[in-house]
Design a protein around this motif. Sequence first.
Motif, PDB file in Angstrom:
ATOM      1  N   ASN A 177     -39.822  31.245 -88.835  1.00  0.00           N
ATOM      2  CA  ASN A 177     -40.354  29.882 -88.673  1.00  0.00           C
ATOM      3  C   ASN A 177     -41.601  29.566 -89.495  1.00  0.00           C
ATOM      4  O   ASN A 177     -42.398  28.739 -89.116  1.00  0.00           O
TER       5      ASN A 177
ATOM      6  N   ALA B 124     -48.422  36.680 -90.668  1.00  0.00           N
ATOM      7  CA  ALA B 124     -49.564  35.818 -90.337  1.00  0.00           C
ATOM      8  C   ALA B 124     -50.356  35.475 -91.591  1.00  0.00           C
ATOM      9  O   ALA B 124     -50.751  34.321 -91.799  1.00  0.00           O
TER      10      ALA B 124
ATOM     11  N   ASN C 124     -48.603  32.851 -93.491  1.00  0.00           N
ATOM     12  CA  ASN C 124     -48.765  31.528 -92.877  1.00  0.00           C
ATOM     13  C   ASN C 124     -50.132  30.924 -93.162  1.00  0.00           C
ATOM     14  O   ASN C 124     -50.248  29.717 -93.406  1.00  0.00           O
TER      15      ASN C 124
ATOM     16  N   GLN D  58     -50.462  33.440 -86.679  1.00  0.00           N
ATOM     17  CA  GLN D  58     -49.398  33.629 -85.705  1.00  0.00           C
ATOM     18  C   GLN D  58     -48.874  32.224 -85.432  1.00  0.00           C
ATOM     19  O   GLN D  58     -49.618  31.380 -84.926  1.00  0.00           O
ATOM     20  N   ASN D  59     -47.644  31.953 -85.785  1.00  0.00           N
ATOM     21  CA  ASN D  59     -47.245  30.551 -85.609  1.00  0.00           C
ATOM     22  C   ASN D  59     -46.025  30.356 -84.709  1.00  0.00           C
ATOM     23  O   ASN D  59     -45.289  29.386 -84.859  1.00  0.00           O
ATOM     24  N   SER D  60     -45.860  31.222 -83.738  1.00  0.00           N
ATOM     25  CA  SER D  60     -44.853  30.948 -82.704  1.00  0.00           C
ATOM     26  C   SER D  60     -45.434  30.019 -81.639  1.00  0.00           C
ATOM     27  O   SER D  60     -44.790  29.065 -81.215  1.00  0.00           O
TER      28      SER D  60
ATOM     29  N   ILE E  69     -39.987  39.215 -84.395  1.00  0.00           N
ATOM     30  CA  ILE E  69     -40.626  37.905 -84.286  1.00  0.00           C
ATOM     31  C   ILE E  69     -39.570  36.803 -84.334  1.00  0.00           C
ATOM     32  O   ILE E  69     -39.608  35.849 -83.553  1.00  0.00           O
TER      33      ILE E  69
ATOM     34  N   ASN F 158     -38.728  33.929 -81.567  1.00  0.00           N
ATOM     35  CA  ASN F 158     -38.678  32.490 -81.844  1.00  0.00           C
ATOM     36  C   ASN F 158     -37.362  31.868 -81.401  1.00  0.00           C
ATOM     37  O   ASN F 158     -37.330  30.754 -80.883  1.00  0.00           O
TER      38      ASN F 158
END
Lengths: 564, 564
Positions: free
Chosen positions: A272, A430, A433, B271-273, B429, B433
């Motif tokens: 994602n 990370a 991102n 961290q983009n969850s 990960i 998600n």
Amino acid sequence: MPPSTWQDTAEQKRASLLALIPPEWRIESPPSIDEQVDVTEYIKQYLSEEEVQITQCSADVIARRVGGGEWKAESVARAFCHRAAIAHQLLNCLHEIFFTAAITSAQTLDAYYAQHKKPLGPLHGVPISLKDQFHVKDVETSMGYVGWIGTFEGKTGTGKEKVHESEMVKMLRKAGAVLYCKTSVPHTLMSGETVNNIIGYTLNPKNRRLTSGGSSGGEGALIGVKGSPVGFGTDIGGSIRIPAAFNGLYGLRPSTGRLPYEGMANSMDGQNSILSVVGPIASNVASLRLVTQALLDQKPWLLDPLVHEIPWRYDHENAILENVHDGRGTKKAGGKLSFGVMRTDGIVNPTPPIRRAIDTLVKALQSAGHEVIPWDPPSHKPIQDVGFKSWIYDGGADVRSAFALSGEPMASQIDFYGSLDREFTASEIAATNVELRRLKKEYLDYWVGTQALTGTGRPVDAVICPLAPWPAARPGRYRYYGYSTWVNFLDYTSVTVPVGNVDKSVDKVEEEYKPIDERDKGIQDDYDPEIYDGAHVSLQIVGRRLQEEKMLAVAEYVGKLLGK
Amino acid sequence: MPPSTWQDTAEQKRASLLALIPPEWRIESPPSIDEQVDVTEYIKQYLSEEEVQITQCSADVIARRVGGGEWKAESVARAFCHRAAIAHQLLNCLHEIFFTAAITSAQTLDAYYAQHKKPLGPLHGVPISLKDQFHVKDVETSMGYVGWIGTFEGKTGTGKEKVHESEMVKMLRKAGAVLYCKTSVPHTLMSGETVNNIIGYTLNPKNRRLTSGGSSGGEGALIGVKGSPVGFGTDIGGSIRIPAAFNGLYGLRPSTGRLPYEGMANSMDGQNSILSVVGPIASNVASLRLVTQALLDQKPWLLDPLVHEIPWRYDHENAILENVHDGRGTKKAGGKLSFGVMRTDGIVNPTPPIRRAIDTLVKALQSAGHEVIPWDPPSHKPIQDVGFKSWIYDGGADVRSAFALSGEPMASQIDFYGSLDREFTASEIAATNVELRRLKKEYLDYWVGTQALTGTGRPVDAVICPLAPWPAARPGRYRYYGYSTWVNFLDYTSVTVPVGNVDKSVDKVEEEYKPIDERDKGIQDDYDPEIYDGAHVSLQIVGRRLQEEKMLAVAEYVGKLLGK
């Protein structure tokens, strides 16, 4: 039952697909590529006059005619089923055929109309083709993997096989659409060419020496040959826009969270950082707008938890229309649009037909009183490099497991997935991102900063940009994705616009061309006027994030200016 | 220069902070906790009558009075600086003090007003406190890490030290806000209590035996004791709402992409969850709305690439107002709201004061003609389990490296980060998600499905839910986050609402209580009426994703109903 080889399974699937084409629609001996390079007119000979008349219409016209009672949904459905069947035999563009279900649903719609004297919804009787990532009841989803045949996304016994439907499929039905086929994709979805071990290679109908694009290449070919008036593809690196551009079509790559992806199959699902998005392809913008509005009017945010609650914004559309003479609005005094033009990203240059297309479009806009300024953004190189990492986070684990199901080989277009050997760690993801966000912020600042450079008091309204270095890639030669991927990596909105066609007498190889590097040289050398003659030439109109209404309005206006 | 110990560095920082408090604002011998449990009234003795009058006002009132020329920005700034200085000495709630800069900017605002006879912007002269994740020019950001002192987010020589400003800081200044202090956080930010090796433990002003909450605990304490009329915190698991609730305040946890986080410090950035979000805390909803609108009116999507282009939606607000009698709109005939009430998540039960608060709120709503139905959603257990994974993706690498900079020890509240030993892989990960998306979809379907259960023709308008099992945690005992985290993991909108205060004569321990399990027993045992007497008791009003306008309107109405 003896274990079947992947070849057997693929052959059976191929044969069962052909078996779903009525015998009277079968072509005994299709012409070779060299015999018939362009099949966009050629295909008509297989159709009745009425079928040709119907299938030459765009989706918005069909919606008006069927929705107004002028045409029967069934006639329209039969015409497109027929044309799609022929298209597949000339181009290898279908994965799934469900003509019988389509005719039945068209009949139901006609009965509804007869009873209620009004259409069921805004897409009443409009045939819509779907990329083979959509799950449709009673129909398989292979996504080009032999190992997925007879499964639900590679798994058996899930209870979802041929039962589960993607949310958008249900929404399209509710709006009155007639679903009749699913279209080909490259296995993994990660290619600008469409090739897999089930249907082979999908050809470009305008020039069968070229790819129809990918990964929504079946959509591109089918809509390009008018076997579908509008269809849906997905785009994580250009996969809606590439086939749209290569087939002379309009394709919308919305930003993430605008249209519902819920319940669709995908590659590397759960990655994602860069999300794949779903969007429409058609021969005109009115069709794109029709289906986009029909979806937004059903409040997709109540069906897909990742869709933002942003209804169709008429005020956004009007903010464009009031600056143009296009017959849809009233132009305000002194109103004009401002465009940035990116003639090259400095990494790979566009080939001559694309360069001419940019000149054509810029001249047309300037002649109409609009402003075009050079687009000199932060380098696309780091954007491409960082964004690309998201495609290999899992070291190819997901796609390799899909290939392992059947033992089938990877096409050369995507075989780099076979040579990866490690997964990214959480910390590496990370960091990616964070870097992506930094690059997005830098680009946004540049864009907003152009307010100081334009004569409109606004930042540039849209950016004119190549979508690929060539009008279309030659088979096996799609080696540069930078012109499409930057849009995904920044999550921008983009609409492809057809500008013209290659003319070998005009679009000559530039003898004194100095390549940037070896890769650029290779790509320039791919362009051969003899091979490319007649191919569609398209560009893209890019807006910032979540600018779907505006970019559709700009693309429609641009199309009118160009006489498209 | 000899290498200093972390103790020396922390002590120097602590001392330099106190040194920024003018001598006349120093308290020689602050009362012990037992001498003065509740300091919310007690604090007034240190202030002039005018300072008390000013600081008792909410931000919206201040904006009106300063913006209308009735009060000077400088007087307001001085009053809040003074009260904040006292607050810090009683509660340990500040990390950074910049009163001098605040007075200067207030004077500039007053001069602007004198010249232009109008305010600079909607926040003209409103003092705003900021959690110590915001970067403010000329001011340090330690985020509670000793190792970050004298650095930019732990790094030196970046050129950003004390120069870089977070986008929202610039926006607040542009709107006329006066910035004067940054407030305490627990190191790592991952705790509902605020403790670090620089300022120690932040106390709850209403009951200093309890935590002020976390991670925006300094905000909660400072605003709770009226040392700030409105401030901004962040929330990845409850960090805005916990301190808001524990201090009897309203706190907005917007969905991701609504307010600009760009340029702020963070833990485990990238961290983009589950994304941390930024949002306001204040003593009334009008103040939350004021600052939220002031930010949205500046189009934050042009400054932060992750903010969605969603302006303040008056129609959303009106959709609530037309169903209530609250003096802000006209109620339509038969209009009512429908609420779901979640009395327990079935994992840990709320303690008696929280249960009474739910009864109070439900009765108030029902008496006013609204509908309250039981909220029986998909289990929160898997949502909590899956969402929590996102907090440990990197195996503690990020926070451990921050501690390693100085060698300081971890507080017990977050020392689980010390025992983690591996990073998640990309595939793990991705699977997380996918599972999160599935759970979001399931919950959304449940919510939308309540349309069949309500008498309004709509799904429930909001859910009433505890924010934590207790009115506030006792130091070192915050062991259950499930009531706040589900909102983050689903990315829902939530506003805390103060409902009342613990009354030891009413909120007795239920003798026949049967605990769910050992954990529940421990949490129930934490509740001691003698210790908790007088503490604020709050709940949260939860809406689906991106429902900020509606939830603020509901929270404001609920507050009025409760006489808050």
